[in-house]
Every structure is written in C-alpha cells, then in structure tokens.
Design an enzyme around this catalytic site. Sequence first.
Site, PDB file in Angstrom:
ATOM      1  N   LEU A 195     -63.442  86.144  22.741  1.00  0.00           N
ATOM      2  CA  LEU A 195     -64.362  86.699  22.223  1.00  0.00           C
ATOM      3  C   LEU A 195     -65.784  86.319  22.671  1.00  0.00           C
ATOM      4  CD1 LEU A 195     -63.319  83.203  19.644  1.00  0.00           C
ATOM      5  CD2 LEU A 195     -62.327  85.879  20.091  1.00  0.00           C
ATOM      6  N   GLY A 196     -65.901  85.340  24.343  1.00  0.00           N
ATOM      7  CA  GLY A 196     -66.844  86.264  24.803  1.00  0.00           C
ATOM      8  C   GLY A 196     -67.038  86.208  25.787  1.00  0.00           C
ATOM      9  N   THR A 224     -68.700  80.348  19.785  1.00  0.00           N
ATOM     10  CA  THR A 224     -68.350  80.689  20.987  1.00  0.00           C
ATOM     11  C   THR A 224     -69.392  80.831  21.752  1.00  0.00           C
ATOM     12  OG1 THR A 224     -66.084  81.902  20.157  1.00  0.00           O
ATOM     13  CG2 THR A 224     -67.369  82.598  22.540  1.00  0.00           C
ATOM     14  N   HIS A 227     -70.763  77.513  23.369  1.00  0.00           N
ATOM     15  CA  HIS A 227     -70.078  77.675  24.248  1.00  0.00           C
ATOM     16  C   HIS A 227     -70.650  78.675  25.711  1.00  0.00           C
ATOM     17  CE1 HIS A 227     -65.803  76.667  26.595  1.00  0.00           C
ATOM     18  NE2 HIS A 227     -66.169  78.135  26.993  1.00  0.00           N
ATOM     19  N   GLU A 228     -70.718  80.153  25.696  1.00  0.00           N
ATOM     20  CA  GLU A 228     -71.069  80.959  26.572  1.00  0.00           C
ATOM     21  C   GLU A 228     -72.505  80.656  27.239  1.00  0.00           C
ATOM     22  OE1 GLU A 228     -68.824  82.555  27.467  1.00  0.00           O
ATOM     23  OE2 GLU A 228     -67.400  82.586  26.031  1.00  0.00           O
ATOM     24  N   HIS A 237     -66.252  74.044  32.530  1.00  0.00           N
ATOM     25  CA  HIS A 237     -65.731  73.366  31.609  1.00  0.00           C
ATOM     26  C   HIS A 237     -65.358  71.919  31.591  1.00  0.00           C
ATOM     27  CE1 HIS A 237     -64.016  77.507  31.031  1.00  0.00           C
ATOM     28  NE2 HIS A 237     -64.395  77.728  29.916  1.00  0.00           N
ATOM     29  N   ASP A 252     -65.686  68.620  36.290  1.00  0.00           N
ATOM     30  CA  ASP A 252     -67.451  68.855  35.143  1.00  0.00           C
ATOM     31  C   ASP A 252     -68.843  68.504  36.040  1.00  0.00           C
ATOM     32  OD1 ASP A 252     -67.715  67.066  33.939  1.00  0.00           O
ATOM     33  OD2 ASP A 252     -68.366  68.363  31.871  1.00  0.00           O
ATOM     34  N   THR A 257     -68.236  63.107  30.408  1.00  0.00           N
ATOM     35  CA  THR A 257     -67.083  63.664  30.208  1.00  0.00           C
ATOM     36  C   THR A 257     -66.221  63.344  30.980  1.00  0.00           C
ATOM     37  OG1 THR A 257     -67.706  65.619  31.535  1.00  0.00           O
ATOM     38  CG2 THR A 257     -68.597  65.733  29.508  1.00  0.00           C
ATOM     39  N   ASP A 299     -61.358  72.624  21.515  1.00  0.00           N
ATOM     40  CA  ASP A 299     -60.961  72.267  20.992  1.00  0.00           C
ATOM     41  C   ASP A 299     -61.729  72.816  19.930  1.00  0.00           C
ATOM     42  OD1 ASP A 299     -58.343  70.415  21.901  1.00  0.00           O
ATOM     43  OD2 ASP A 299     -60.275  69.963  22.819  1.00  0.00           O
TER      44      ASP A 299
END
Length: 708
Positions: A195-196, A224, A227-228, A237, A252, A257, A299
């Site tokens: 997707l990217g 997406t 995210h990118e 990630h 990360d 997180t 997710d």
Amino acid sequence: MKLIKQSLLSCAIIFAAFSLNAQNATTTNWCGTDQHTQDQYAKNPALIQQNAIMDQYIEDHRKDIIASMGNKKAIIYTIPVVWHVVTYNGAGNVNKADIDDQMLRLNEDFQRLNSDASSTRALFAPYAVDVQVQFRLAHKDPNGNCTEGIVRLESPLALDADDDIKALSYWDSKKYFNIWTCITMASDNPPSITLGYAQFPTSGINSTYGVVMRSSYIGRNQRTLTHEVGHCFGLYHTFQSSCGNNCSNSGDRCCDTPPASTSTQGCDLNQNTCTNDANGPDPFGTNVVDQIENYMSYDACQNMFSDDQKIRMHAYLSSTSISQGLYQLTTTGPTGNLNFTGTEDPYGPVICSPIADFSYNKDFICEGDSVTFTDQSYNATPTAWNWTFTGGSPASSAASSPTITYNNPGTFTVTSQPSTTAGAGNATKTNIITVSSLTADYVGPIVDGFENTSQYALDWRVENVNNGVQTWANNNIASTTGSRSVRIRNYFNDAGEIHELISPSYDLSSFASKSITFKQAYAKRSATDNDRLLIYVSTTCGATWSLKMPITAATLATAPDHTVPFVPTSSEWVQRTLDLTFLGAAPNARIKFAFTSGDGNDIYIDDININGTVGIDEFANIGSFNVYPNPTNSSAKIAFHLLQNVKNLNVVVRNAVGQVATNVILNQAFEQGKYTLSIDDNRSLSSGIYFVEFNADGVIKTQKLIVQ
C-alpha cells in the site's frame, strides 16, 4: 508483471486486506523498511553509525527535546506537501477531493483531532498526544508559480513502482515533503499487495526522501499515509525488535509503547505478545497488553501516537545536522521555507490557472454517434471552459462536460481551454476520436492471414485494457499458412490482464449463410492456468458487443504444457468455426478476440476466413452440425453429419462465461454418417444462453443455444 524490477523500497508495508481507518498486514513480519535498511547498511556501512548516533542523541537529550517543546498548545511545525500523481493510460488517478480528504486525515491523526481518539484505552490514554505538526499543500512551486500542490503525469513507471518513479517528478525535499502515487508496486506478491512505503530521515533528505502510496488507498478513511509519514519522521514499528531487552534502547525505543513480538492484524484487546514490558524506564512498571491502537502497528484499531513517539519525531524535525535538512522544511519568516512554498500564515484557498486535461468515454464510434468529454484539469478548479472539436457537431462548447456528435468518418482532434480568473490552460489531443463509416471496410468473402503487416496496422485495432507487458502483435515466429500470424506473449503477462483484437468492418449481406473460421494455437504453463478467449460480434461499430464463443482453459490448449514461451508446431493448431447466420444482412460487422490472461503461455491466431476460400481439408470430416429447436423450452437436439470416421468426438455445452454446463459426448470414436442426439433430457439447464461446442478431431464448430 512477471518480470518484476528489483525492489529498492524504503518502507514497503505489505497488506492483503484493508479495513476502515487501518491496515491489515499479511502474515509476514517484515516491513520493507527493515529489509531495505539492511540493504543500505550493506552498501553503505556508515549509515549504521549515522542511525545509531541519532538514536543515542534522542536518548541523551530527551529532557532538552521536551524542554524545546515547552508547554505550547499550538502547532510547532508546518510541513509543505506536494503530491505527484502518476497514472498510466488513464489508470491510477487520484482526484483533488480525495487528496484533500487524505490531508485532513493526516492532520487529524497528527494533532489528535481524530474522531476515534476516544477509543484509546484508559491504560494508554495518558500517553496519547497531539504531535503538534500540521501538513499543508504547497501554494507555490519551486519556480514561485501558483500551485495547488499537486503534479500529474503519465508514465508506465506507475506500474510495478519503486524508487524509479520519484525521478519522474521531484521537488527539493529540503523544501517540500514529496508524496508519489502509483498503480501497483514492485514488491506486490499477490494476493498480498503493497500500500505504501517511506524513507527514514537518517538515509538523507534527498531526491528519494518521501512516501510512495498506492493510488487506490488515498482518501478520508485511509491511514496508511499516517503510518508512512511516521517512518519519515523517524518512528519504528511497535514490533520493531520483537520484545527487546530495554525500552529505551531496543524495540521502537519508545517506553510508552509496550514491546510487541510480531506484527498482528485485527483488533484483539487482550493481545499481549511480550512479558518483559517493564525492562527499562517504562511508565507502566509491569507487563501490559500490546498497544494495538498505535499508528505504527499493523492493527485495525489505530488511533494514537504516543508521547515518546512525539519526542522522537520532534528530535528529527528540530535537528539541523543528523536529519540533513528536515528542519529546513519548517522555517518561518520572510526568507523562510513556509513563505517560499506558500504555506506561511495566513493560509487559505488559492486560485491558480488550470493545467488542462480531459477524458472521453469513447474513442471509436460509427458516423452519427456521440462522444462525451469530461474536464480533468488540475492546479485549479475551472470556472469557464472553451472546447474546440474538429469534425464535431457542435464544433465548440462552453460546457464542462459536452456531448459531441460526429456525422462524418475520419480521425479528429480536440482542444480544451479551461480557465479561472487567474488565467487559462490549454490541452490539444490529436487524432483521438476515430469515426467509422457506415459503409464497411470490406465486402464479400474475407481471407486474412496477417501476411501484410502494413495492412494489419491499418485494419486491426488492439485494446490493451490493463496495460500489460505484451499484447496482440503481428509476428513471424509461427503460422499455419504463409509466414505470419498474430500472438500475445502471454508468458510475460499478469493474471487478469485483458487484451482485445478488433477486426475491420465487414459487409456480409451477400452471403446466404455466414460463418467465420480461424486457426488458433495455445499452451498452458501448468495445469492450474486459467486463460480464456472470448469471441464477440458487433454490428454497431464496437459500441456494443455480443459474446458468441467462449473458449476456456480446458479447451483453449492445443498443445501440452510448456514451461518456456510456447511456439506451436504445424500440428499444434486447431481450427474453430463460429456460425454467423444470426447476423442477418449484416452490412457492417466486426469481430473481437478478447483474451484474458490466467498465468498461462503464449496464444496465436491465424487465417481469418469469412465465407472465403477454405484451406485444404479444413472441413473434410464435418458435413453439417445443427442445434434445434433453438430457442427451446424442452430438451434440444444436435444433428451432425460426419463425412469420414472421427477418432475423438467431443460435444459439450458451456454457459455464457465458458464453464461446462453439461457433457454430451466425451472422447468417443464415431464412424462416418448422420447422427441425432438429445441434449439435457433431464432439463438440468436453467434458463439462459449456452454454447454447444462440437470438436471432431480438432475441427471445432460452435453454436449458441437459448434455453427458455
């Protein structure tokens, strides 16, 4: 495509499905970022140290970075954005509304204005933050001209895209944040698709820095890009190094997180893939569930960036050295970059001159038919239009989407001049509309062996529907008579590609009975290949088509499977016959051979024959073949006359898409003589259109059967 270019992706997020507001990854745990980073390290080991220095800097200067952010509530960083929309043969377009929607989504996610922010679980809500970054479409291009921040261009590099696409259109990455869109990516591995992908800033703010996005995943409900861009601003990630051993220097590198052992999909609120969450200065002090709502996961319930992620991003955005210029994007003041790109406050709508472009719903019509044109200009929203249509009626129009009638045959040019108060654009497309005469190109018997290449180029039209690597082409590799035929080198094509070969127009009115025969050769590569050839007929200059002969993989093959590109021998051709009696007078008929790739091998066609001179022994074994009553509301019958013994007779009934509905005769030997057999005595065929395929030792005839 089967000849995939070597991927040079910086961050190829590979997905099999997509749900609202999120990505769903395949079962693979590797984002292309990780693999590409390792490739970069192998080529340039200095990057390892470069990245380590930046990670250590963030860890050592955490307090200073926090202090630089202060207690400000407003936006700290503004990012000027330019989109490069790369299409091919009209596919892959992303309209201005979808880009605006995607920009809105990006700003909402980075400023925690997203409507699903309330879905962040109470455990993580204290650490979900406004990143204090906003994104604005550039209003000045590199030359100071007015722009909407969108560039559009056509290139085959939109297919199987990798970093090569970036050289087509690039604005200085130290002044603009570049986003490229494409149709497909080189890293696609169906059913999984990419997707990217993005590039980490420690790789350099250079001519490849930015994000490449799949055009079909741009819009209001797509995340997406969120995210990118996180990767472009230095985020890993959430599952980067599995469970790690200390939250401040592994995983990360964000302690708020919790580590995750692997990428996951869906939205499992009980998911807890690591048990060493408290290793290091984490804020939880105990093992907690995975933060599946984080934008840097895979997710389906993403809704937050964390405080530590914000610190990492601000470290990159504020650095003037390690990030090699990322800070330059955000400088303010009269000589600052925001003024240079037209994104400084006050920022509002801009009115530019349009860059003209347009589309049309038909490119081949009969004289007297009409074509509708649609404005697709960009860089502005036009307020007026001025069209000129050579050979059209009317010859000009001021409508945004005019419909024009063409009353005379020929090939015609169209000019569009959309305008705003700022100026006008101009686009002329030469010889784009072909108007066919109602008088047929050929009268009487037709025999075409594709021997005259110049005549082939004039007579036959090729429609490469999916822009495949190979399509119908005249060749001298194999033939049944003479030295030439037409073929598709399907060995190199992707499954699902459609390639159409359309004949000139024929006047068949002088024939009492009408039929077309042609020779065809094809081989599979493996037993699972699913190629098919559909034969259509049109009496409306191609405006409408009627399917008359579907040939699926089961009967398309004329030779054994070939694992290398197929070249038929003289014995690996079959002749097929299509009854054209249904056409009646037919003063203007066309034939279309539509081939759909199913991962098989090459296909060849030769010796088109419409009631012309029949080759030696072409009908030596068949005297007649008829289906009656037709239409029928009871069991139909087939009557056939064999002029000589037949070793293998096959008669099958196929539905409209070529699937076998019932078998009448399978691989049986018949002596010469006349026969009558029933079809569907038990009435298992439902109402519809069917095709009865009669194959006597490789000589094939097909007739339509209508069941009422």
